[in-house]
Design a protein around this motif. Structure first.
Motif, mmCIF file in Angstrom:
data_model
loop_
_atom_site.group_PDB
_atom_site.id
_atom_site.type_symbol
_atom_site.label_atom_id
_atom_site.label_comp_id
_atom_site.label_asym_id
_atom_site.label_seq_id
_atom_site.Cartn_x
_atom_site.Cartn_y
_atom_site.Cartn_z
ATOM 1 N N GLY A 144 10.714 9.809 6.997
ATOM 2 C CA GLY A 144 10.485 10.651 7.921
ATOM 3 C C GLY A 144 9.210 11.055 7.786
ATOM 4 N N VAL A 145 8.708 11.966 8.712
ATOM 5 C CA VAL A 145 7.430 12.571 8.440
ATOM 6 C C VAL A 145 7.059 13.352 7.001
ATOM 7 N N ASP A 146 5.986 13.025 6.477
ATOM 8 C CA ASP A 146 5.516 13.842 5.237
ATOM 9 C C ASP A 146 6.131 12.794 3.991
ATOM 10 N N ASP A 147 6.933 11.800 4.253
ATOM 11 C CA ASP A 147 7.617 11.024 3.021
ATOM 12 C C ASP A 147 6.313 10.094 2.703
ATOM 13 N N GLU A 148 6.101 9.788 1.410
ATOM 14 C CA GLU A 148 5.355 8.879 0.922
ATOM 15 C C GLU A 148 6.135 7.536 0.797
ATOM 16 N N VAL A 149 5.561 6.370 1.226
ATOM 17 C CA VAL A 149 6.193 5.379 1.454
ATOM 18 C C VAL A 149 5.439 4.199 0.964
ATOM 19 N N LEU A 150 6.083 3.200 0.519
ATOM 20 C CA LEU A 150 5.402 1.806 0.288
ATOM 21 C C LEU A 150 5.541 0.947 1.561
ATOM 22 N N VAL A 151 4.480 0.195 1.924
ATOM 23 C CA VAL A 151 4.240 -0.454 3.267
ATOM 24 C C VAL A 151 3.541 -1.809 2.794
ATOM 25 N N THR A 152 4.497 -2.939 3.217
ATOM 26 C CA THR A 152 3.951 -4.045 3.230
ATOM 27 C C THR A 152 3.306 -4.770 4.560
ATOM 28 N N SER A 153 2.499 -5.603 4.416
ATOM 29 C CA SER A 153 2.117 -6.349 5.882
ATOM 30 C C SER A 153 1.755 -7.622 5.754
ATOM 31 N N GLY A 154 1.705 -8.293 6.755
ATOM 32 C CA GLY A 154 1.450 -9.650 7.003
ATOM 33 C C GLY A 154 2.621 -10.458 7.646
ATOM 34 N N MET A 211 0.688 -1.266 -0.053
ATOM 35 C CA MET A 211 -0.037 -0.062 0.007
ATOM 36 C C MET A 211 0.790 1.079 -0.086
ATOM 37 N N ILE A 212 0.117 2.213 -0.429
ATOM 38 C CA ILE A 212 0.944 3.734 -0.382
ATOM 39 C C ILE A 212 0.470 4.405 0.899
ATOM 40 N N ALA A 213 1.481 4.837 1.755
ATOM 41 C CA ALA A 213 1.043 5.613 2.898
ATOM 42 C C ALA A 213 1.848 6.791 3.024
ATOM 43 N N ARG A 214 1.334 7.799 3.786
ATOM 44 C CA ARG A 214 2.339 8.757 4.069
ATOM 45 C C ARG A 214 2.712 8.907 5.600
ATOM 46 N N VAL A 215 3.813 9.312 5.937
ATOM 47 C CA VAL A 215 4.183 9.160 7.257
ATOM 48 C C VAL A 215 3.659 10.232 8.140
ATOM 49 N N PRO A 266 13.273 -13.789 13.545
ATOM 50 C CA PRO A 266 11.901 -13.294 13.218
ATOM 51 C C PRO A 266 11.494 -12.278 14.256
ATOM 52 N N LEU A 267 10.784 -11.006 13.762
ATOM 53 C CA LEU A 267 10.457 -9.851 14.924
ATOM 54 C C LEU A 267 9.108 -9.994 14.720
ATOM 55 N N PRO A 268 8.687 -9.343 16.123
ATOM 56 C CA PRO A 268 7.213 -9.226 16.268
ATOM 57 C C PRO A 268 6.538 -8.110 15.484
ATOM 58 N N ILE A 269 6.684 -7.948 14.285
ATOM 59 C CA ILE A 269 5.899 -6.814 13.675
ATOM 60 C C ILE A 269 4.952 -7.418 12.579
ATOM 61 N N ASP A 270 4.204 -6.486 12.084
ATOM 62 C CA ASP A 270 3.375 -6.926 10.967
ATOM 63 C C ASP A 270 2.939 -6.024 9.905
ATOM 64 N N ALA A 271 3.807 -4.963 9.768
ATOM 65 C CA ALA A 271 3.913 -3.877 8.784
ATOM 66 C C ALA A 271 5.314 -3.352 8.913
ATOM 67 N N VAL A 272 5.789 -3.249 7.573
ATOM 68 C CA VAL A 272 7.121 -2.408 7.465
ATOM 69 C C VAL A 272 7.126 -1.806 6.244
ATOM 70 N N VAL A 273 7.793 -0.707 6.329
ATOM 71 C CA VAL A 273 8.206 0.170 5.119
ATOM 72 C C VAL A 273 9.332 -0.425 4.303
ATOM 73 N N ILE A 274 9.027 -0.663 2.859
ATOM 74 C CA ILE A 274 9.754 -1.026 2.063
ATOM 75 C C ILE A 274 10.276 -0.204 1.137
ATOM 76 N N GLY A 275 9.951 0.939 1.120
ATOM 77 C CA GLY A 275 10.294 1.912 0.232
ATOM 78 C C GLY A 275 9.886 3.190 0.253
ATOM 79 N N ILE A 276 10.758 4.419 -0.104
ATOM 80 C CA ILE A 276 10.294 5.634 -0.193
ATOM 81 C C ILE A 276 9.976 6.163 -1.308
ATOM 82 N N ILE A 277 8.881 6.589 -1.688
ATOM 83 C CA ILE A 277 8.286 7.068 -3.105
ATOM 84 C C ILE A 277 9.023 8.213 -3.455
#
Length: 90
Positions: free
Chosen positions: A50-60, A2-6, A71-82
């Protein structure tokens, strides 16, 4: 993905030991017109967004393996800065 804004940061002085050194961000998923969709998420970030960056996020479940050895106890991570995006009709 997904696309998201920090929109913010999370600081936790006490957390799961394996999360030490991993930056946590608050992101707002957005649609192709930059309109908010869904609710905000806390995501792990190791690429320096950082704040206001648009990022690609993956989850699962696969996000737990951003470090192959532990393995880490997380379910979503930033994989790219757009850098830019192009949407049909723009």
């Amino acid at each position: 993905m997904m696309i998201a804004r920090v929109i913010g940061n999370v600081w936790a002085t006490r957390k799961e030991e394996n999360l030490n050194g991993l930056k946590l961000l608050i992101v707002q998923p957005i649609d192709s017109n930059n309109q908010p969709i869904r609710h905000e998420l806390v995501v792990a970030d190791r690429i320096g967004a950082g704040v206001d960056d648009e990022v690609l996020v993956t989850s699962g479940g696969s996000t737990r393996y951003i470090f192959a050895s532990t393995p880490l106890p997380i379910d979503a991570v930033v994989i790219g800065i757009i850098d830019s995006k192009e949407v049909r009709g723009e």
